[in-house]
Design an enzyme around this catalytic site. Structure first.
Site, PDB file in Angstrom:
ATOM      1  CD  GLU A   1      -4.833   2.949  -5.540  1.00 18.88           C
ATOM      2  OE1 GLU A   1      -5.333   4.070  -5.348  1.00 18.88           O
ATOM      3  OE2 GLU A   1      -3.837   2.558  -4.916  1.00 18.88           O
TER       4      GLU A   1
ATOM      5  CG  ASN B   1      -3.513   5.360   1.025  1.00 21.84           C
ATOM      6  OD1 ASN B   1      -4.540   5.589   1.651  1.00 21.84           O
ATOM      7  ND2 ASN B   1      -2.939   4.175   1.007  1.00 21.84           N
TER       8      ASN B   1
ATOM      9  CG  HIS C   1      -3.205  -0.829  -3.135  1.00 25.90           C
ATOM     10  ND1 HIS C   1      -3.466   0.500  -2.929  1.00 25.90           N
ATOM     11  CD2 HIS C   1      -3.156  -1.395  -1.906  1.00 25.90           C
ATOM     12  CE1 HIS C   1      -3.570   0.726  -1.632  1.00 25.90           C
ATOM     13  NE2 HIS C   1      -3.388  -0.398  -0.987  1.00 25.90           N
TER      14      HIS C   1
ATOM     15  CB  SER D   1      -0.946  -0.005   1.196  1.00 28.94           C
ATOM     16  OG  SER D   1      -0.276  -0.383   2.359  1.00 28.94           O
TER      17      SER D   1
END
Ligand code: NAI
Length: 473
Positions: free
Chosen positions: A154, A192, A142, A121
């Site tokens: 992702e 993120n 991901h 991540s």
């Protein structure tokens, strides 16, 4: 269809923890033969046993047939050592050296055409591939937690990742019922990274003592977010959230835009980590206190003018059919006997004529909406079905400021080739359940208004944080 097809791939999942177990389940449900390996003795077997009871539960609820559950389970084989496969999905500890060592072991074992996908991540896929014999076969895949429920994947390409490998993993994720989005390996990937301002703006508002956590949360909940940023940080854990912010900050060479917050540092220092320690912004199990019930009486007025164009002006006009309409005005809102009630454009109420109030971006038909300035003027917001909530007179208030910064970060990500606009929208809606994507918000707002608001925040704060993305300008 890419030339490389993983539809029939034999899958090896390495790491049978929270994420690996979920990934094994999803792959097996899609029909793959899955081997599951973990260095911790008994971990793979335990993950399979836990899955068996989860599947039993789904069968009991009628969500799955007993045959399908049994078939899924039969496809998963815990193994005691690494084994060959067409696709390896790595979900081990988040550590660069440990992952690199695993990839070296795998390359010694795998056929040259095999694909290795990492669920990291936060570690650069480019960096993970360094030293590999076949760096072009490594790609990020991901997933989000919980894997069986969260739709987003992702698909992260490092500098050396072969496009056909990324495309094959993309197509595979789609076959598994996921919504894949291509991303370039940059700090935080898509979600993120773009999500940082959701937390950061709340922390800035707290640092400026502009509003209480429960007011910030209530306003963003009213705007359609499932949780406000303060309660969400309490849920994630301040230690975890602070660590992610710090790693994105460091990975961007300490770009001040990503500066972590002293407010959060203090919570971490105090051990007020959130729900898990019984106290964060709030005390648990109680959680956020309810805002006081307000019944707002609309004052009487002799002359009302609706200013501006667009959705907010139209709402006022619909609620006040007798009002005069001034469409060419350069601001949006009401003037009530000469007192301005203005949709925030980053200007503060104190910069306007006495009796003025500014209000936040209303994204919903009802609920709490922040304002600053004159209380009697702000009371007119209730004609829209909104509950006006007083806060300090800072540029952009709560929702407008947060959304503008999310748009700005997404625009930067797109301009740097991290993802495209549609990818950013899908990622934020499916990875963190945002009520809309950044570019959808932009389409429903006004590009110039967003830029103006960010420019005013920039002037107010004089730092790097609010610099406007060239992609927006
Ligand atoms: P976890 O701690 O639940 O599971 C990791 C597992 O890997 C453990 O069972 C451990 O024994 C095993 N392991 C460690 N080193 C190993 C090795 N060399 N070979 C084989 N097995 C090994 O961790 P979690 O949460 O499942 O995370 C795994 C990966 O997924 C990490 O890279 C993490 O950053 C990433 N990730 C985590 C998310 C989350 O919400 N927890 C979300 C998305 C990605």
């Amino acid at each position: 269809m890419s030339s490389l097809n993983l539809a029939q791939a034999r899958v090896l999942v390495v790491g049978a923890g929270l994420m690996g177990a979920g990934i094994a389940q999803v792959a097996a449900q899609a029909g793959h033969a899955v081997r599951l390996f973990d260095t911790r003795e008994g971990a793979a077997e335990a993950a399979k046993a836990k899955l068996a009871s989860t599947l039993d539960g789904l069968v009991a609820k009628g969500k799955l047939t007993a045959e399908a559950a049994a078939a899924t389970l039969a496809r998963i084989t815990p193994v005691a050592a690494l084994q060959s496969a067409d696709l390896v999905i790595e979900a081990i500890v988040e550590n660069l050296e440990v992952k690199r060592a695993l990839f070296a072991d795998l390359e010694a074992l795998l056929p040259p055409q095999a694909v290795i996908a990492t669920n990291t991540s936060s570690i650069s896929v480019t960096a993970l591939a360094r030293g590999m014999q076949r760096p072009e076969r490594l790609v990020g895949m991901h997933f989000f937690n919980p894997v069986p429920l969260m739709k987003l994947v992702e698909v992260v390409s490092g500098l050396g990742t072969a496009p056909e490998v990324a495309q094959a993993v993309f197509e595979l994720a789609a076959r598994w019922g996921k919504v894949p989005v291509h991303a370039r390996s940059t700090p935080g990937f898509i979600v993120n990274r773009i999500a940082r301002p959701f937390y950061a703006e709340a922390l800035m508002l707290l640092q400026e003592r502009a509003a209480a956590p429960e007011l910030i949360d209530a306003c963003l909940r009213s705007a359609g977010f499932r949780m406000g940023p303060c309660e969400l940080m309490d849920l994630i854990g301040h230690d975890t959230n602070f660590a992610v912010t710090n790693s994105v900050f460091a990975a961007n060479f300490f770009d001040r835009r990503f500066t972590p917050s002293l407010v959060q540092q203090e919570l971490v220092d105090a051990g007020f980590l959130g729900r898990k320690s019984g106290r964060g912004f709030y005390r648990y199990p109680d959680g956020p206190p309810a805002l006081p019930a307000l019944s707002v009486a609309v004052p009487s007025a002799a002359q009302i003018v609706v200013h501006g164009q667009g959705a907010v002006a139209d709402r006022f006009a619909a609620a006040l059919p007798d009002a005069v309409r001034e469409r060419d005005s350069d601001w949006t809102g009401l003037s009530v006997d000469g007192h301005q009630l203005r949709l925030t454009d980053g200007r503060r109420a104190a910069e306007l004529a006495p009796g003025a109030a500014v209000f936040d971006l209303p994204l919903a038909a009802s609920g709490d909406l922040a304002f600053a300035g004159d209380v009697a003027t702000a009371a007119w917001l209730s004609v829209l079905g909104l509950t006006p909530r007083a806060m300090a007179d800072v540029p952009g208030l709560v929702v407008a400021r947060t959304i503008a910064m999310l748009i700005n970060e997404a625009a930067d990500a797109v301009s740097q080739g991290v993802c495209d606009e549609a990818g950013a929208d899908a990622a934020m809606k499916l990875g963190v359940n945002y009520p809309a994507g950044p570019f959808e918000w932009l389409a429903g707002w006004d590009r110039r208004a967003v830029v103006a608001l960010l420019d005013r925040l920039d002037q107010h704060h004089r730092g790097e944080r609010y610099r406007v993305s060239a992609h927006l300008k």
